[in-house]
Design a protein around this motif. Structure first.
Motif, PDB file in Angstrom:
ATOM      1  N   PRO A 153       0.821  -1.211   0.000  1.00 20.37           N
ATOM      2  CA  PRO A 153       0.000   0.000   0.000  1.00 20.37           C
ATOM      3  C   PRO A 153       0.855   1.260   0.000  1.00 20.37           C
ATOM      4  CG  PRO A 153      -0.030  -1.039   2.164  1.00 20.37           C
ATOM      5  CD  PRO A 153       0.649  -1.996   1.243  1.00 20.37           C
ATOM      6  N   THR A 155       2.365   4.462   1.057  1.00 17.20           N
ATOM      7  CA  THR A 155       2.556   4.885   2.444  1.00 17.20           C
ATOM      8  C   THR A 155       2.974   6.342   2.531  1.00 17.20           C
ATOM      9  OG1 THR A 155       3.198   2.645   3.113  1.00 17.20           O
ATOM     10  CG2 THR A 155       3.873   4.455   4.565  1.00 17.20           C
ATOM     11  N   ARG A 187      -2.718   4.837   1.290  1.00 18.21           N
ATOM     12  CA  ARG A 187      -3.502   3.823   1.979  1.00 18.21           C
ATOM     13  C   ARG A 187      -2.874   3.386   3.302  1.00 18.21           C
ATOM     14  NH1 ARG A 187      -6.486   5.831  -0.634  1.00 18.21           N
ATOM     15  NH2 ARG A 187      -7.896   5.060  -2.241  1.00 18.21           N
ATOM     16  N   ARG A 188      -1.742   3.966   3.640  1.00 20.15           N
ATOM     17  CA  ARG A 188      -1.106   3.643   4.918  1.00 20.15           C
ATOM     18  C   ARG A 188      -0.396   4.896   5.427  1.00 20.15           C
ATOM     19  NH1 ARG A 188       4.111   1.314   6.360  1.00 20.15           N
ATOM     20  NH2 ARG A 188       3.965   0.305   8.408  1.00 20.15           N
ATOM     21  N   ASP A 209     -10.075   2.899   5.271  1.00 21.87           N
ATOM     22  CA  ASP A 209      -9.190   2.200   4.338  1.00 21.87           C
ATOM     23  C   ASP A 209      -7.776   2.761   4.353  1.00 21.87           C
ATOM     24  OD1 ASP A 209      -9.951   4.590   3.277  1.00 21.87           O
ATOM     25  OD2 ASP A 209     -10.254   3.860   1.235  1.00 21.87           O
TER      26      ASP A 209
END
Length: 323
Positions: A153, A155, A187-188, A209
Motif C-alpha cells: 500500500p 505509504t 492507503r497507509r 481504508d
C-alpha cells in the motif's frame, strides 16, 4: 543517522570501519548563548586532547556547534607545529540567507570555506560555492520527479526526527487529514511523533481504508522514508537532503517556534526551485489539497566537485593557510 551512512559507505567501498569519537556539543539547539560559554569550554577541552593525539593533516567539518572547538584545537596544534591541521568548513545546507554562528566565527580562520547557496557569495567573498547549481547537470532542465514505486500500500510518513514538534503531530491528528491523504492515493500512514507530549487519538482506529501507525521512532525509519510515496517532515536539513536524494515526494513543515529559525528560509528556497512543498502547520491541510506533485522536479544526485577539489588543493600545498 549520519553515522549509519558513514559505516554503510565504508562497507560499500571495502574500507575498514572508521574510528568514531563522540564530541560533546558546544551548544544545544535552542540553548541560550550565555550558557553555551561553559558547554563550549567543556567541548574544547575534550576536543583538544584528541586533536593533539591524532595530529590530523586535514579537518573536514560542517556547521554544528561541535565544529568550532575542533577547528580551534587544530589551529592551536598547527601554530605550535604539532601537525598541519588544514581545515575545510562546509556551511550548512540550511543556511540560505545568512551564515550560522559557527560559520561567522570560523569564516576568517579556516583554509577553505564553502557555502550551499549562491546568495551568500556577495557578502562572503572568501567562500566557494558548493551547492545545488555546482552539481553536474543542475544547470540543465531538471527532470520531473518520478512517480513513487512502492511495494504494498502507498505509504505516507509524517516525521519529526529527533525533535519535539507537537504542533505538526496535532495538525495531522484529524479525519480531514486522512481524507486528504486518501484523495492522493495513500492507503497507509505512519506518524513518527518523536519525544513530544501530544499523543494522536483522532486518527488511531479511524482511518477506514487508511491504515494508521503511531511510533516514537524506529531504526528502520530512514529506509522507510526512502520507500514512502509521500513524506511530511519537519524542515531539518538532514531529513530534507535524504528525501531529495531519494527522489521522495516531500512536504516540509517548518517549526515556527524555534529560536533563530532558518527552517522557513530553507523550505521556501527549495520550494522556489520546485523541489518540494513548504507549508506551515496551520496551512498543511489546505496545501495538501492544492499541491500539484506532478510539478516537482528531481534533485540532481551527482555530488558537487567543489569539496573534493578543495581537499586536493590543500593536500597538494596550493594554499599555505587562511587569508
Amino acid at each position: 543517522g549520519s553515522l549509519a551512512q558513514v559505516e554503510a559507505f565504508h562497507e560499500e567501498i571495502g574500507a575498514p570501519s572508521p574510528r568514531v569519537l563522540r564530541v560533546p556539543r558546544a551548544r544545544e539547539v535552542g540553548q541560550i548563548y550565555i550558557s553555551s560559554i561553559f558547554t563550549t569550554l567543556r567541548a574544547a577541552w575534550f576536543t583538544f586532547q584528541h586533536v593533539w593525539q591524532l595530529k590530523p593533516d586535514i579537518v573536514l567539518t560542517n556547521g554544528p556547534g561541535t565544529c568550532v572547538p575542533v577547528v580551534l584545537a587544530g589551529y592551536i596544534c598547527r601554530a605550535l607545529g604539532v601537525c598541519r591541521s588544514l581545515t575545510i568548513y562546509s556551511e550548512s545546507f540550511a543556511r540560505s540567507e545568512n551564515l550560522s554562528l559557527s560559520g561567522r566565527i570560523l569564516y576568517h580562520v579556516v583554509d577553505r570555506f564553502t557555502v550551499q547557496w549562491e546568495e551568500l557569495l556577495p557578502l562572503h567573498p572568501r567562500a566557494k560555492y558548493a551547492g545545488f547549481h555546482s552539481r553536474p547537470g543542475a544547470d540543465e532542465d531538471l527532470p520531473p520527479l518520478p512517480e513513487p514505486a512502492t511495494e504494498g500500500p502507498a505509504t505516507a510518513i509524517v516525521t519529526v526526527g529527533s525533535t519535539r514538534f507537537d504542533e505538526l503531530i496535532r495538525t495531522v491528528d484529524s479525519q480531514a487529514f486522512l481524507d486528504a491523504l486518501r484523495t492522493i492515493g495513500i492507503r497507509r500512514l505512519v506518524v513518527q511523533k518523536g519525544n513530544g507530549t501530544y499523543q494522536p487519538t483522532a486518527i488511531v482506529g479511524a482511518g477506514g481504508d487508511v491504515e494508521v501507525q503511531v511510533i516514537e521512532y524506529s531504526p528502520s525509519l530512514p529506509a522507510d522514508i526512502r520507500r514512502a510515496a509521500l513524506v511530511i517532515s519537519h524542515a531539518g536539513a538532514g531529513t530534507i537532503m535524504d528525501c531529495l536524494l531519494s527522489a521522495c515526494r516531500l512536504v516540509v513543515v517548518p517549526n515556527e517556534a524555534l529560536m533563530n529559525n532558518h527552517q522557513i528560509q530553507l523550505g521556501m528556497a527549495l520550494q522556489d526551485q520546485q523541489l518540494l512543498f513548504c507549508f506551515t502547520a496551520s496551512k498543511l491541510l489546505e496545501g495538501l489539497q492544492k499541491a500539484d506533485f506532478a510539478s516537482l522536479r528531481r534533485f540532481p544526485d551527482a555530488p558537487s566537485p567543489v569539496f573534493p577539489r578543495c581537499v586536493r588543493e590543500l593536500l597538494d600545498g596550493a594554499v599555505p593557510g587562511p587569508s
